[in-house]
Write a protein that holds these residues in place. Structure first.
Motif, PDB file in Angstrom:
ATOM      1  N   TRP A 138       0.804  -1.227   0.000  1.00  0.00           N
ATOM      2  CA  TRP A 138       0.000   0.000   0.000  1.00  0.00           C
ATOM      3  C   TRP A 138       0.835   1.275   0.000  1.00  0.00           C
ATOM      4  O   TRP A 138       0.465   2.256  -0.659  1.00  0.00           O
ATOM      5  CB  TRP A 138      -0.961  -0.003   1.189  1.00  0.00           C
ATOM      6  N   PRO A 139       1.962   1.334   0.717  1.00  0.00           N
ATOM      7  CA  PRO A 139       2.766   2.570   0.637  1.00  0.00           C
ATOM      8  C   PRO A 139       3.177   2.915  -0.790  1.00  0.00           C
ATOM      9  O   PRO A 139       3.170   4.089  -1.175  1.00  0.00           O
ATOM     10  CB  PRO A 139       3.978   2.248   1.516  1.00  0.00           C
ATOM     11  N   ALA A 140       3.507   1.889  -1.571  1.00  0.00           N
ATOM     12  CA  ALA A 140       3.895   2.136  -2.963  1.00  0.00           C
ATOM     13  C   ALA A 140       2.705   2.643  -3.779  1.00  0.00           C
ATOM     14  O   ALA A 140       2.856   3.542  -4.621  1.00  0.00           O
ATOM     15  CB  ALA A 140       4.447   0.859  -3.588  1.00  0.00           C
ATOM     16  N   VAL A 141       1.529   2.084  -3.544  1.00  0.00           N
ATOM     17  CA  VAL A 141       0.331   2.521  -4.278  1.00  0.00           C
ATOM     18  C   VAL A 141       0.007   3.977  -3.938  1.00  0.00           C
ATOM     19  O   VAL A 141      -0.311   4.786  -4.834  1.00  0.00           O
ATOM     20  CB  VAL A 141      -0.862   1.604  -3.951  1.00  0.00           C
ATOM     21  N   ILE A 142       0.090   4.329  -2.661  1.00  0.00           N
ATOM     22  CA  ILE A 142      -0.207   5.714  -2.255  1.00  0.00           C
ATOM     23  C   ILE A 142       0.847   6.661  -2.814  1.00  0.00           C
ATOM     24  O   ILE A 142       0.528   7.776  -3.268  1.00  0.00           O
ATOM     25  CB  ILE A 142      -0.284   5.806  -0.716  1.00  0.00           C
ATOM     26  N   LEU A 143       2.107   6.238  -2.805  1.00  0.00           N
ATOM     27  CA  LEU A 143       3.178   7.043  -3.402  1.00  0.00           C
ATOM     28  C   LEU A 143       2.931   7.234  -4.895  1.00  0.00           C
ATOM     29  O   LEU A 143       3.173   8.325  -5.441  1.00  0.00           O
ATOM     30  CB  LEU A 143       4.526   6.356  -3.172  1.00  0.00           C
TER      31      LEU A 143
END
Length: 320
Positions: A191-196
């Protein structure tokens, strides 16, 4: 011996001054390098920087750094140059009938007659195949993501024909590296990568709307859509929303990635990155002049520095 200065007939109109392609590249290679926009290196950084964001954020999340990460960084650099070149070449092939009617783009290799569409297609395929060879050195999950990235790359040139938001499709393509580099390090998408990735899309809409204002008159005549035409004189107001989206989403991605394992100091340092990036974007808005094409191009180009700002803080957080 000093290289001959490029003449107006050989130089693409919006190429950067004193670029290496016009001054030093062999004459036979110049049309192909211009197709790849090698005479305008700023967008290579705009494609590459999200890769570096994703890699460093993944390293912070896992609290680990390996020698393989150095290769990921280098491979993303080479891949960004090649895939940006392939994407631009594909864009010029699909836009060859439009570019001839736009003042800024009619000097590009295909509408100017320097290369044929068939030659350009062969060049795009060659760049893509080399990129694929590099991609195969990554984790299998990252390889799958890399192949999937061809979808937004293929669709983007047509977006300006059916939506007022082609900048969203550019953002989908240009920020894919945030997903790819994260997955290359961790072995799976998080999820951090998707939000980034979403933060990067907001940033792309911000800078490419500024860029697109150079062509609004010609675009209106050709029936080409863009957020620049959609927002019109209210552009500065709308860009504030995308500034906020960039900063807010990047901050959320950092919190999601670091909160479970990182120190408080590392979290604070990392969060200072999007905060500083936001101030740089606000500075751009203060200098925005929609009637001054030279200023618009200048502001677009400084976004290389805009994207590097949070990267510096993320790297610093690795040592906290």
């Amino acid at each position: 011996m000093q290289a001959d200065a490029p003449t107006p007939e050989t130089r693409v109109s919006d190429a950067e001054d004193n670029n290496w392609v016009d001054l030093h590249a062999p004459a036979w290679a110049r049309p192909y390098l211009r197709l790849s926009r090698a005479d305008r290196p700023t967008p290579v950084f705009l494609l590459l920087i999200p890769c570096w964001w994703g890699l460093v954020l993944a390293m912070l999340s896992t609290q680990s750094a390996r020698w393989e990460d150095a290769w990921i960084a280098v491979a993303c650099t080479i891949g960004a140059f090649l895939m940006r070149g392939a994407g631009c070449t594909w864009n010029d092939i699909t836009d060859r009938h439009i570019d001839g009617g736009v003042e800024r783009t009619r000097s590009r290799p295909i509408p100017s007659g320097a290369v044929t569409a068939r030659q350009a297609l062969a060049w795009a395929v060659a760049q893509s195949l080399i990129s694929f060879g590099i991609l195969l050195t990554f984790h299998p999950a990252a390889v799958s993501l890399g192949v999937l990235s061809l979808l937004p790359v293929a669709v983007y040139p047509f977006a300006k024909r059916f939506t007022w938001w082609p900048q969203v499709f550019l953002g989908l393509a240009f920020n894919w590296g945030a997903l790819l580099a994260w997955t290359a390090h961790t072995g799976s998408l998080g999820w951090p990568a998707v939000i980034l990735y979403l933060a990067g899309i907001c940033w792309t809409i911000f800078y490419d709307t500024i860029y697109a204002h150079q062509d609004t008159e010609d675009d209106a005549l050709m029936g080409v859509k863009s957020t620049a035409r959609l927002f019109g004189q209210d552009t500065a107001r709308y860009l504030k929303y995308f500034l906020a989206g960039t900063v807010g989403l990047m901050g959320l991605a950092i919190i999601q990635a670091l909160l479970p394992t990182a120190s408080v100091l590392a979290l604070v340092i990392a969060l200072a990155g999007p905060w500083a990036m936001g101030w740089h974007m606000a500075w751009q808005l203060r200098g925005l002049d929609l009637e001054d094409n030279a200023k618009l191009l200048q502001l677009f180009r400084v976004n290389r520095d805009t994207g590097l700002i949070p990267l510096i803080f993320l790297v610093a957080a690795l040592f906290a």
